[in-house]
Scaffold this active site. Structure first.
Site, mmCIF file in Angstrom:
data_model
loop_
_atom_site.group_PDB
_atom_site.id
_atom_site.type_symbol
_atom_site.label_atom_id
_atom_site.label_comp_id
_atom_site.label_asym_id
_atom_site.label_seq_id
_atom_site.Cartn_x
_atom_site.Cartn_y
_atom_site.Cartn_z
ATOM 1 N N LYS A 131 13.552 34.339 17.380
ATOM 2 C CA LYS A 131 13.430 33.386 17.385
ATOM 3 C C LYS A 131 14.745 32.191 18.013
ATOM 4 O O LYS A 131 15.125 32.328 17.957
ATOM 5 C CB LYS A 131 13.197 32.217 16.314
ATOM 6 N N ASP A 171 7.735 26.004 20.326
ATOM 7 C CA ASP A 171 7.916 25.975 18.718
ATOM 8 C C ASP A 171 7.811 24.802 18.709
ATOM 9 O O ASP A 171 7.785 23.589 19.989
ATOM 10 C CB ASP A 171 8.533 26.551 17.817
HETATM 11 P P1 NDP Z 1 4.747 20.298 17.771
HETATM 12 O O1 NDP Z 1 5.664 20.098 17.974
HETATM 13 O O2 NDP Z 1 3.498 20.325 18.490
HETATM 14 O O3 NDP Z 1 4.086 19.744 16.682
HETATM 15 C C1 NDP Z 1 5.034 19.408 15.016
HETATM 16 C C2 NDP Z 1 4.344 18.097 14.703
HETATM 17 O O4 NDP Z 1 4.603 18.781 13.387
HETATM 18 C C3 NDP Z 1 4.315 17.160 14.759
HETATM 19 O O5 NDP Z 1 3.450 16.108 14.473
HETATM 20 C C4 NDP Z 1 5.732 16.911 14.176
HETATM 21 O O6 NDP Z 1 5.842 14.984 13.269
HETATM 22 C C5 NDP Z 1 4.669 17.244 12.426
HETATM 23 N N1 NDP Z 1 6.612 17.824 11.810
HETATM 24 C C6 NDP Z 1 7.496 18.875 12.530
HETATM 25 N N2 NDP Z 1 8.946 18.624 11.333
HETATM 26 C C7 NDP Z 1 8.586 17.907 10.626
HETATM 27 C C8 NDP Z 1 8.616 17.126 9.075
HETATM 28 N N3 NDP Z 1 10.098 17.588 9.348
HETATM 29 N N4 NDP Z 1 8.613 16.289 7.981
HETATM 30 C C9 NDP Z 1 7.112 16.429 8.431
HETATM 31 N N5 NDP Z 1 6.515 16.948 9.856
HETATM 32 C C10 NDP Z 1 7.184 17.567 10.760
HETATM 33 O O7 NDP Z 1 5.237 21.598 17.405
HETATM 34 P P2 NDP Z 1 3.569 22.609 17.076
HETATM 35 O O8 NDP Z 1 2.401 22.499 16.918
HETATM 36 O O9 NDP Z 1 3.950 23.617 18.021
HETATM 37 O O10 NDP Z 1 4.372 23.566 16.103
HETATM 38 C C11 NDP Z 1 3.951 23.259 14.314
HETATM 39 C C12 NDP Z 1 4.278 24.426 13.253
HETATM 40 O O11 NDP Z 1 3.291 25.632 14.055
HETATM 41 C C13 NDP Z 1 5.583 25.279 12.949
HETATM 42 O O12 NDP Z 1 5.325 25.457 11.900
HETATM 43 C C14 NDP Z 1 5.456 25.651 14.475
HETATM 44 O O13 NDP Z 1 6.766 26.858 13.652
HETATM 45 C C15 NDP Z 1 4.364 26.586 14.179
HETATM 46 N N6 NDP Z 1 3.512 27.764 14.474
HETATM 47 C C16 NDP Z 1 3.996 26.669 16.137
HETATM 48 C C17 NDP Z 1 3.478 28.374 17.271
HETATM 49 C C18 NDP Z 1 3.064 27.418 18.554
HETATM 50 O O14 NDP Z 1 2.917 28.294 19.313
HETATM 51 N N7 NDP Z 1 3.577 26.381 18.716
HETATM 52 C C19 NDP Z 1 3.063 29.260 16.927
HETATM 53 C C20 NDP Z 1 2.811 29.673 15.478
HETATM 54 C C21 NDP Z 1 2.844 28.537 14.605
HETATM 55 P P3 NDP Z 1 6.739 14.425 14.487
HETATM 56 O O15 NDP Z 1 6.166 14.244 15.867
HETATM 57 O O16 NDP Z 1 7.228 13.189 13.866
HETATM 58 O O17 NDP Z 1 7.278 15.176 14.247
HETATM 59 O O1 2IT Z 2 5.805 30.944 15.327
HETATM 60 C C1 2IT Z 2 4.758 31.371 16.183
HETATM 61 O O2 2IT Z 2 4.470 32.360 16.417
HETATM 62 C C2 2IT Z 2 5.202 30.600 17.874
HETATM 63 N N1 2IT Z 2 6.265 29.903 18.134
HETATM 64 C C3 2IT Z 2 4.993 31.162 19.535
HETATM 65 C C4 2IT Z 2 6.074 31.967 19.905
HETATM 66 C C5 2IT Z 2 5.557 32.927 21.075
HETATM 67 O O3 2IT Z 2 6.687 33.837 21.540
HETATM 68 O O4 2IT Z 2 4.479 32.331 21.912
#
Ligand code: NDP
Ligand code: 2IT
Length: 451
Positions: A131, A171
């Site tokens: 990461k 992420d």
């Molecule tokens: P994005 O940046 O696309 O979206 C993040 C969302 O979460 C936004 O709505 C954001 O709001 C909100 N957010 C972020 N930080 C905070 C906080 N401290 N408090 C409240 N709301 C918050 O990210 P992703 O959708 O990609 O990721 C979301 C989650 O999913 C994370 O935990 C990530 O690690 C996990 N994840 C993502 C993967 C991926 O493929 N993208 C894979 C597996 C897990 P705001 O715009 O106000 O910051």
């Molecule tokens: O938390 C996660 O699994 C991710 N943000 C996706 C990682 C990846 O390599 O696609």
């Protein structure tokens, strides 16, 4: 193993981890959850104990920390800190996302890299755990500033990564735009067109379904959990947090499967739309968040629904909850309120969104609780499929990738059932995912000698 004995062993192990890694509370939290599941298992399988697998697995293979200097639009000097945690390469090249958020620090990325080891193992694909990211805040920055940052970040990172070494992806704060800027810089510096990053655009090596994969996967995983109780999404009310990549595609798939999504949020608050966020409203959210880069509050004004400033959505009555924003966004009280309101299933799109106390409530009440490292593994799994397509220099159709993703989520569920079913038939997905993810890593580490 008796609870007192287990507690003592966990506490002894954690005391060492905390002393060696001070001021990293999220890392401690993630490690504790895993060792609580693993210690009873390794007591029954002494080869892992003799091989000191737990002591080795909590130590990153390598941590890279670097300065990221860049110039903002006013021509001022800016400096951020960049990281890449290369946690474990027992079963494949390091693999995991990059997070750009002002809260990013070493402990948060170590927790995420640690989770990633087990998650990637569960996917059945050959990917190690990693990461990275930076404390850079993309909010309010121009495209030009984001590009300058990404280019500077990659100028250092490129010497540490490669398609057979370490393959980053998105992420929080890293989507298609950022992956594009980083890929472009890698290509210039290395003069190589390879699958060094995943989440690429379709025209330049990306995979169909990768943008959808995490949200779709978390929904497929919930579907598998629901099946164990002869239930499905039809007619169910679903509460989702966040409004980014994972939340958007969770909303899309839930709606396609007949569920009704009534909330979405961002870090300022949540909207409550009792009529449901349908296809057209979701298209608006996608535009609002991905193009305009606005706030979820604007949805409330447009559709005339309630907006709750500074609140999380867990107080809204629902059948299924899908936390898809960030770590520790759902606490013990939230868990109690959800259960009291009749919530039967929690599927985590985010990484470690429920606090340990909240998890205890879910397990004690025996609801269907799918923890992040199992439920959100569809994202990295589809990254693995992107890597395969890049290596073959071929691309699969949307249907093919979606079917593979669905198959992988089913396989992860089967692994959880295998290792997590308790004597009374309750499936403890925490135990199942932790042990199921651990075995392959541990056996590989033993086979490879003292690594
Ligand atoms: P994005 O940046 O696309 O979206 C993040 C969302 O979460 C936004 O709505 C954001 O709001 C909100 N957010 C972020 N930080 C905070 C906080 N401290 N408090 C409240 N709301 C918050 O990210 P992703 O959708 O990609 O990721 C979301 C989650 O999913 C994370 O935990 C990530 O690690 C996990 N994840 C993502 C993967 C991926 O493929 N993208 C894979 C597996 C897990 P705001 O715009 O106000 O910051
Ligand atoms: O938390 C996660 O699994 C991710 N943000 C996706 C990682 C990846 O390599 O696609």
């Amino acid at each position: 193993m008796q609870k007192e004995v287990l507690d003592q062993k966990v506490n002894e192990f954690m005391a060492k981890v905390i002393a060696k890694n001070p001021a990293e509370p999220e890392f401690h939290q993630a490690v504790k959850e895993v060792v609580e599941s693993i210690i009873p298992y390794i007591e029954e399988h002494p080869k892992y104990k003799d091989g000191k697998i737990l002591d080795r697995i909590v130590e990153p293979e390598r941590v890279i920390l670097f300065r990221v200097p860049w110039l903002n639009d006013k021509g001022e000097f800016m400096v951020n800190r960049g990281f890449r945690i290369e946690m474990n390469s027992a079963i494949g090249p390091y693999k995991g996302g990059l997070r750009l958020h002002p809260t990013v620090n070493l402990g948060i990325l170590k927790f995420l890299a640690f989770e990633q080891i087990f998650k990637n193992s569960l996917t059945t694909l050959p990917m190690g755990g990693g990461k990275g990211g930076s404390d850079f805040d993309p909010k309010g920055k121009s495209d030009n500033e984001v590009m300058k940052f990404c280019q500077s970040f990659m100028t250092e990172l490129q010497r540490h990564i490669g398609p057979d070494t370490d393959v980053p992806a998105g992420d929080i704060g890293v989507g298609g735009r950022e992956i594009g800027f980083m890929f472009g810089q890698y290509k210039r510096l290395r003069n190589e067109f390879t699958g060094v990053l995943t989440g690429k655009g379709l025209e330049w090596g990306g995979s169909l379904i990768r943008p959808e994969a995490t949200g779709y996967g978390a929904t497929y995983f919930a579907q598998e959990m629901l099946k164990t109780r002869n239930l499905d999404y039809k007619g169910k009310t679903v509460v989702i947090s966040g409004s980014g990549n994972v939340s958007q595609y969770a909303c899309e798939k839930v709606t396609q499967l007949g569920g009704k999504v009534v909330t979405m949020s961002d870090s300022n608050g949540f909207i409550h739309d009792p009529a449901g966020i349908d296809k057209e409203k979701l298209a608006y959210i996608m535009w609002l968040k991905n193009d305009k880069r606005g706030r979820i509050q604007e949805y409330a004004a447009k559709y005339g629904v309630e907006y709750h400033e500074g609140k999380t959505p867990w107080g809204i009555k629902c059948d299924i909850a899908m936390p898809c924003a960030t770590q520790n966004e759902l606490n013990e009280n939230d868990a109690k309120v959800l259960v009291a309101n009749g919530c039967i299933c929690v599927s985590e799109g985010a990484n470690m969104p429920s606090t340990p106390e909240a998890v205890e409530v879910f397990i004690e009440k025996k609801i269907l609780y799918g923890l992040g490292k199992a439920a959100n593994a569809g994202g990295v799994a589809t990254s693995g499929l992107e890597m395969s397509q890049n290596s073959m220099r071929l691309s699969w159709s949307r249907e093919e990738v979606d079917a593979k993703l669905n198959g992988i989520m089913k396989a992860i569920h089967t692994t959880c059932v295998k290792y997590g079913t308790e004597p009374d038939g309750f499936i403890n997905y925490v135990k199942g995912a932790n042990i199921g993810g651990f075995v392959k890593i541990a056996d590989s580490m033993l086979a490879q000698g003292h690594v």
